[in-house]
Design an enzyme around this catalytic site. Structure first.
Site, short mmCIF file in Angstrom:
data_model
loop_
_atom_site.label_atom_id
_atom_site.label_comp_id
_atom_site.label_asym_id
_atom_site.label_seq_id
_atom_site.Cartn_x
_atom_site.Cartn_y
_atom_site.Cartn_z
N ASP A 108 -16.38 5.04 43.36
CA ASP A 108 -16.12 3.63 43.10
C ASP A 108 -14.90 3.58 42.16
OD1 ASP A 108 -16.55 0.86 42.34
OD2 ASP A 108 -18.57 1.11 43.13
N LYS A 136 -13.95 3.62 47.56
CA LYS A 136 -13.42 2.25 47.50
C LYS A 136 -12.05 2.30 46.84
CE LYS A 136 -17.77 -0.29 46.82
NZ LYS A 136 -18.54 -1.03 45.80
N PHE A 157 -20.17 -4.77 47.56
CA PHE A 157 -21.38 -4.08 47.12
C PHE A 157 -22.14 -3.57 48.34
CE2 PHE A 157 -23.76 -2.85 43.56
CZ PHE A 157 -25.05 -2.62 44.03
N ARG A 170 -32.22 2.36 49.33
CA ARG A 170 -31.75 3.74 49.51
C ARG A 170 -32.21 4.30 50.86
NH1 ARG A 170 -29.72 5.68 44.48
NH2 ARG A 170 -30.86 4.98 42.66
C1 PRP Z 1 -23.10 6.00 41.92
C2 PRP Z 1 -22.59 7.09 42.86
C3 PRP Z 1 -21.63 7.87 42.00
C4 PRP Z 1 -21.09 6.83 41.05
C5 PRP Z 1 -19.73 6.40 41.50
O1 PRP Z 1 -24.18 6.52 41.21
O2 PRP Z 1 -23.62 7.89 43.36
O3 PRP Z 1 -22.27 8.90 41.32
O4 PRP Z 1 -21.98 5.72 41.08
O5 PRP Z 1 -19.19 5.41 40.66
P1 PRP Z 1 -17.83 5.56 39.87
O6 PRP Z 1 -16.81 6.14 40.82
O7 PRP Z 1 -17.49 4.15 39.48
O8 PRP Z 1 -18.06 6.42 38.68
P2 PRP Z 1 -25.10 5.61 40.26
O9 PRP Z 1 -24.63 5.74 38.86
O10 PRP Z 1 -25.21 4.24 40.84
O11 PRP Z 1 -26.51 6.37 40.34
P3 PRP Z 1 -27.45 6.67 41.61
O12 PRP Z 1 -26.71 7.65 42.48
O13 PRP Z 1 -28.68 7.24 41.02
O14 PRP Z 1 -27.69 5.36 42.33
#
Ligand code: PRP
Length: 184
Positions: A108, A136, A157, A170
């Site tokens: 992200d 993204k 989202f 999930r």
């Molecule tokens: C999500 C995804 C990445 C991170 C990416 O994990 O799995 O690890 O966000 O976001 P970024 O590029 O903005 O850092 P999340 O923290 O939502 O945890 P999860 O995998 O347990 O849902």
């Protein structure tokens, strides 16, 4: 569960189960070629990467493949990245001399991976590369070099195939855009 089970909650379907599997097969062929004759450690980032890891590792026709997991926290309960990274569960494996391939569901802002690359890179690994199913580009705050990328997607989202909203969705087999009424 499938799209029919959550229809009202999605504004569109971005990637079907078939599209995801075809892309993972494509990435697996490249990974097999690049790591032929090497011993590789896939590092999954919990929890989102569980589905990608499970399908990618089974697709890989490589004998010398191991799996380990890390849990880091970069997000609060909301839909935006905070940039704060904390280790919730560390690896069991010593990375000295190892070829490491980080497996992620989504990039992200890039903050999580950027931090992970630095952290794992400082543990004496022979190489550290990244495989991410989704990215993204419009949300990027830092540049992250991704060797194996599935899809660039719009800055919306998205849920499903490991990606959650408040821990739900999930288990959706496809990836879809969450309808605003669900999180508004
Ligand atoms: C999500 C995804 C990445 C991170 C990416 O994990 O799995 O690890 O966000 O976001 P970024 O590029 O903005 O850092 P999340 O923290 O939502 O945890 P999860 O995998 O347990 O849902």
């Amino acid at each position: 569960m499938d799209v029919e089970d959550v229809q009202g909650d999605l504004s569109s379907v971005l990637l079907t189960r078939e599209q995801i599997q075809a892309k993972l097969a494509e990435l697996a062929r490249r990974i097999e070629a690049d790591y032929a004759g090497e011993r590789v450690l896939l590092v999954g980032v919990l929890k989102g990467a569980v589905m990608v890891m499970a399908d990618l590792i089974r697709e890989l026709r490589l004998v010398d493949v191991e799996m380990d997991w890390m849990a880091v926290s970069s997000y609060g309960a909301g839909t935006q990245s905070s940039g704060v990274v904390r280790i919730l569960k560390d690896l069991d494996t010593d990375l000295s001399g190892r070829h490491v391939l980080i497996v992620e569901d989504i990039i992200d802002s890039g903050l999580t991976l950027s931090w992970l690359l630095g952290n794992l890179g400082s543990r004496g690994a022979a190489s550290v590369k990244v495989c991410a199913l989704l990215r993204k580009p419009d949300a990027a705050k830092v540049h992250v070099a991704v060797t194996y990328l599935g899809f660039d997607i719009p800055n919306e989202f998205v849920v499903g195939y490991g990606l959650d909203f408040a821990e739900r969705y999930r288990n959706l087999t496809s990836i879809g855009v969450l309808a605003p009424h669900v999180y508004a």
